[in-house]
Write a protein that holds these residues in place. Structure first.
Motif, PDB file in Angstrom:
ATOM      1  N   SER A  90      -0.004   7.919   9.875  1.00  0.00           N
ATOM      2  CA  SER A  90      -1.449   7.667  10.004  1.00  0.00           C
ATOM      3  C   SER A  90      -1.741   6.371  10.750  1.00  0.00           C
ATOM      4  CB  SER A  90      -2.091   7.609   8.625  1.00  0.00           C
ATOM      5  OG  SER A  90      -1.447   6.617   7.841  1.00  0.00           O
ATOM      6  N   ARG A  91      -0.800   5.458  10.763  1.00  0.00           N
ATOM      7  CA  ARG A  91      -0.987   4.224  11.521  1.00  0.00           C
ATOM      8  C   ARG A  91       0.151   4.057  12.504  1.00  0.00           C
ATOM      9  NH1 ARG A  91      -3.122   3.709   6.942  1.00  0.00           N
ATOM     10  NH2 ARG A  91      -1.143   3.309   5.921  1.00  0.00           N
ATOM     11  N   LYS A  92      -0.109   3.195  13.466  1.00  0.00           N
ATOM     12  CA  LYS A  92       0.836   2.994  14.553  1.00  0.00           C
ATOM     13  C   LYS A  92       2.184   2.504  14.035  1.00  0.00           C
ATOM     14  CE  LYS A  92      -0.043   1.889  19.309  1.00  0.00           C
ATOM     15  NZ  LYS A  92      -0.709   1.009  20.249  1.00  0.00           N
ATOM     16  N   ARG A  93       3.231   3.201  14.453  1.00  0.00           N
ATOM     17  CA  ARG A  93       4.577   2.762  14.100  1.00  0.00           C
ATOM     18  C   ARG A  93       5.278   2.288  15.366  1.00  0.00           C
ATOM     19  NH1 ARG A  93       6.114   8.014  10.442  1.00  0.00           N
ATOM     20  NH2 ARG A  93       5.298   9.026  12.317  1.00  0.00           N
TER      21      ARG A  93
ATOM     22  N   GLU B 237       2.621  -0.971   4.024  1.00  0.00           N
ATOM     23  CA  GLU B 237       2.248  -2.326   4.426  1.00  0.00           C
ATOM     24  C   GLU B 237       1.792  -3.146   3.224  1.00  0.00           C
ATOM     25  OE1 GLU B 237       0.461   0.526   4.709  1.00  0.00           O
ATOM     26  OE2 GLU B 237      -0.848   0.226   6.445  1.00  0.00           O
TER      27      GLU B 237
ATOM     28  N   GLU C  91       0.855  -1.186   0.000  1.00  0.00           N
ATOM     29  CA  GLU C  91       0.000   0.000   0.000  1.00  0.00           C
ATOM     30  C   GLU C  91       0.888   1.232   0.000  1.00  0.00           C
ATOM     31  OE1 GLU C  91      -3.144  -0.028  -0.285  1.00  0.00           O
ATOM     32  OE2 GLU C  91      -3.803  -2.024   0.390  1.00  0.00           O
TER      33      GLU C  91
ATOM     34  N   PRO D  63       4.134   4.157   7.907  1.00  0.00           N
ATOM     35  CA  PRO D  63       3.687   5.070   6.874  1.00  0.00           C
ATOM     36  C   PRO D  63       4.188   6.484   7.154  1.00  0.00           C
ATOM     37  CG  PRO D  63       1.856   4.483   8.309  1.00  0.00           C
ATOM     38  CD  PRO D  63       3.028   3.662   8.744  1.00  0.00           C
TER      39      PRO D  63
ATOM     40  N   GLU E   9       7.652   7.934  18.547  1.00  0.00           N
ATOM     41  CA  GLU E   9       6.946   9.051  17.896  1.00  0.00           C
ATOM     42  C   GLU E   9       7.538  10.383  18.360  1.00  0.00           C
ATOM     43  OE1 GLU E   9       5.164   9.199  15.303  1.00  0.00           O
ATOM     44  OE2 GLU E   9       4.824   7.053  15.154  1.00  0.00           O
TER      45      GLU E   9
ATOM     46  N   THR F 119       6.331   2.838  21.501  1.00  0.00           N
ATOM     47  CA  THR F 119       5.661   3.607  20.451  1.00  0.00           C
ATOM     48  C   THR F 119       5.675   5.098  20.778  1.00  0.00           C
ATOM     49  OG1 THR F 119       4.233   1.739  20.009  1.00  0.00           O
ATOM     50  CG2 THR F 119       3.471   3.858  19.213  1.00  0.00           C
TER      51      THR F 119
ATOM     52  N   GLY G 198       1.170   3.325   2.243  1.00  0.00           N
ATOM     53  CA  GLY G 198       1.793   3.465   3.561  1.00  0.00           C
ATOM     54  C   GLY G 198       2.883   2.455   3.845  1.00  0.00           C
TER      55      GLY G 198
ATOM     56  N   GLN H 228       3.638  -4.620  10.008  1.00  0.00           N
ATOM     57  CA  GLN H 228       2.798  -5.245   8.992  1.00  0.00           C
ATOM     58  C   GLN H 228       1.507  -5.780   9.616  1.00  0.00           C
ATOM     59  OE1 GLN H 228       3.006  -5.208   5.842  1.00  0.00           O
ATOM     60  NE2 GLN H 228       5.083  -5.560   5.059  1.00  0.00           N
ATOM     61  N   PRO H 229       0.423  -5.750   8.864  1.00  0.00           N
ATOM     62  CA  PRO H 229      -0.858  -6.267   9.381  1.00  0.00           C
ATOM     63  C   PRO H 229      -0.852  -7.796   9.386  1.00  0.00           C
ATOM     64  CG  PRO H 229      -1.121  -5.567   7.102  1.00  0.00           C
ATOM     65  CD  PRO H 229       0.300  -5.241   7.479  1.00  0.00           C
TER      66      PRO H 229
END
Ligand SMILES: *Cc1c(COP(=O)(O)O)cnc(C)c1O
Length: 420
Positions: free
Chosen positions: A346-349, A161, A157, A342, A324, A320, A159, A194-195
């Motif tokens: 926008s999503r958890k890193r 993943e 994607e 990403p 951040e 996390t 982002g 990764q999901p």
């Protein structure tokens, strides 16, 4: 002779309000970590600083070996050695029989992969993602060459993943030829997570074996093999788990263990039952070798119990948060570009922070930080080639945080980068 961490850990303080994490007693974990006094350690994705209890356990067993003999020391530590399997199984939500202890994450991953690969035929497909780790990919390349299988890198994607739609499309397209989905949960080169659980659902739905490289996620976040839906999972001891070097483990789902015959075998994995016969063990220990560093294994057991006592949810949350915060500080420095996916946050890193500098090469930054006793690492294109090439990157600085790092340390590091 058997230091235990029982009582060495205060019950989590518990309450947690408005993003302020009080559950981890940072002063306490730092006091437990001798290395914190010497270095500003931001190479936790390489090898974390071990808690004192881990190091002491390793040393104590070496002393015992010296005092009474290696086999005899092993006999006396047999029960504790069994507990190591149960600790890891407890952390992953599986049975102790599904765990093999080996010397690295790569050996763990290889044990599963090469056993599966025995059954690959020309035209079979291995599905993977753009962030797959170098050693895994080398194994794909070798097996592709030897057995005529194809490596399919599923597109990502925006982002970063893996695209679940593209994964499903690849399975539809190749059908029965898809023999494996192999995914790196957290890449060695950045904050992407990764999901994996979504990939696991797709793998299960299509009855494709799913091999998850959890080398960077183990010890950094909770892992539950049922939730992840993976059939095999590999990890190392020395990274976020804070264990000794030379340790790693493999999880193999019970239903799959007996279908996978390890290559090579030895007297740990199999029994020589008659001149022309052998019998392979029924549990995951078929993937082990007879010889190992028991001292390091016992140290790993202490590290796993330590992580579970601190709490993997709390560890993930703090790591996390710190990462951040560091990204925010770095992004404010002229010339610095944070590279974690990403990119829009926008999503958890996770705890792995990567960046480049307009005017300073990554290895130059590494050297300058080393002079100041700040441990970072260079992540080169060759460790995650596909992802790095897709993003036009040749090298980045990797600053990977752990829960024992402090905001003060991150500030010091950011100032050091600003002062370059
Ligand atoms: C470090 C790493 C490995 C290899 O771990 P070893 O214990 O060195 O074999 C595998 N996968 C990923 C994603 C890693 O970061």
């Amino acid at each position: 002779m058997k230091p235990s961490i029982k009582g060495a850990w205060p019950a989590a303080a518990g309450s947690r309000g408005r993003g302020v994490i009080v559950a981890i007693d940072v002063a306490r974990v730092r006091a437990d970590t001798p290395g914190c006094e010497n270095v500003l350690h931001l190479n936790n994705a390489g090898a974390s600083l071990s808690p004192r209890a881990v190091v002491e356990r390793v040393k104590a067993h070496l002393d015992l070996e010296a005092a009474m003999g290696g086999y005899e020391a092993a006999d006396s530590a047999a029960e504790e050695s069994e507990r190591v399997y149960r600790s890891i199984a407890g952390m992953l939500g599986c049975a102790a029989e599904e765990i093999a202890l080996v010397e690295s994450a790569t050996r763990a991953w290889d044990a599963a992969f090469y056993a599966l690969a025995e059954r690959f035929e020309p035209g079979d497909k291995i599905l993977t993602a753009a962030n797959e780790y170098v050693s895994n990919y080398l194994a794909f390349l070798q097996v592709a060459r030897k057995r005529g299988v194809d490596i399919v890198v599923v597109p990502s994607e925006e982002g970063g993943e893996i695209s679940l739609t593209a994964l499903e499309a690849a399975i539809d397209q190749h059908g029965q030829r898809v023999k494996l989905i192999a995914l790196t949960h957290v890449p060695s080169n950045g904050g992407l997570v990764q999901p994996a659980a979504a990939v696991g659902r797709i793998a299960r739905g299509n009855r494709v074996p799913f091999l998850l490289d959890a080398c960077q996620s183990a010890g950094q976040m909770p892992l539950d093999v049922e939730e992840l839906g993976c059939d095999m999972l590999s990890a190392t001891g020395r990274k976020y788990l804070r264990g000794p070097r030379g340790t790693g483990f493999l999880y193999v789902r019970r239903s799959l263990v007996e279908q996978l015959e390890p290559t090579p075998l030895d007297m740990r994995s199999a029994t020589w039952t008659a001149r022309d016969q052998y019998k392979v063990r029924k549990d995951a220990r078929r993937f082990e070798t007879w010889e190992s560093s028991l001292a390091c294994r016992l140290g790993l057991g202490v590290a796993v119990e330590y992580a579970r006592a601190v709490g993997l949810e709390d560890i993930a949350e703090r790591v996390t948060m710190l990462a951040e915060r560091l990204r925010g500080e770095l992004a404010g420095i002229a010339g610095v570009t944070v590279r974690d996916l990403p990119g829009d946050g926008s999503r958890k890193r996770c705890g792995i922070v990567t960046f480049t500098h307009e005017r300073h090469a990554a290895h130059a930054i590494f050297e300058r930080m080393r002079e100041r006793r700040i441990n970072v690492r260079v992540t080169p294109v060759g460790s995650t080639r596909i992802d790095m090439e897709e993003r036009g990157l040749t090298e980045m600085v990797r600053a990977s945080v752990h829960y024992y790092n402090t905001e003060g340390e991150l500030g010091r590091f950011a100032r050091a980068i600003r002062d370059l």
